[in-house]
Design a protein around this motif. Structure first.
Motif: not given
Length: 200
Positions: A94-119
């Motif tokens: 496998a050459e990698g992976r694919q993902d779709i991430t959807e976030l719904t944010l209200a006014p002023g709201e924040g969100a963080e999404v992180k991928a675990v990766m090697s150097d």
């Protein structure tokens, strides 16, 4: 043994002097409380002096950040991450992976999404905003590294590119909705990363 003389009553402050000094201290403390402490800490400015001196704005920012942090904690579980299988290449790996991430944010709201990766690993990304715009910060962290910045911007409706990991760790995006209404952030990623998830 000390041979100091006992002070005479003429050397000590009188009751009237003590009361006067106490009154001055109370007035000074009350003035500082009303003009500095309340505006800068709680955005309460009954006299208007705090706004003139710039303390009221500081208090408003503190109160806004506190409210946003509380909202982020309550909404941390609101993200949906959908994984898409990647077909193996000609060598059967496998050459990698694919993902779709959807976030719904209200006014002023924040969100963080992180991928675990090697150097040195890389992922291609594209994210878009429906319904408004966001401020964003692309960054990474790892044990011993609290923050490593890649990119940031304001009032964006989307970005795309390739993220190359500067070290083993978590790499990704933080978005804050600065629009007047609710927005949806859709992130598409593809590449060499172990997992991707919402962390805030």
């Amino acid at each position: 043994m000390f041979n100091s003389q006992r002070p005479s009553s003429n050397d000590l402050p009188t009751t009237r002097q003590l009361l006067k000094a106490t009154g001055i201290a109370v007035v000074a403390a009350g003035t500082l409380l009303v003009t500095v402490v309340l505006p800068s800490e709680y955005a309460i400015d009954p006299t208007g002096v705090g706004r003139v001196l710039g303390f009221a704005e500081m208090g408003e920012i503190k109160q806004q950040l506190a409210a946003e942090a509380a909202a982020d904690e309550q909404n941390a579980a609101g993200a949906e991450v959908r994984s898409i299988a990647v077909a193996p290449d000609s060598e059967g790996e496998a050459e990698g992976r694919q993902d779709i991430t959807e976030l719904t944010l209200a006014p002023g709201e924040g969100a963080e999404v992180k991928a675990v990766m090697s150097d040195g690993a890389s992922l291609r990304y594209e994210w878009s905003v429906a319904g408004g715009h966001v401020n964003y910060d692309t960054h990474a962290d790892a044990p011993g590294v609290s923050y490593h910045g890649y990119d940031k911007g304001w009032e964006s409706t989307g970005e795309s590119g390739t993220l190359v990991a500067a070290f083993d760790g978590s790499h990704g995006w933080f978005w804050r909705n600065r629009s007047g209404g609710t927005v949806t952030v859709t992130l598409r990623t593809e590449g060499a990363y172990a997992e991707i998830k919402r962390v805030v």
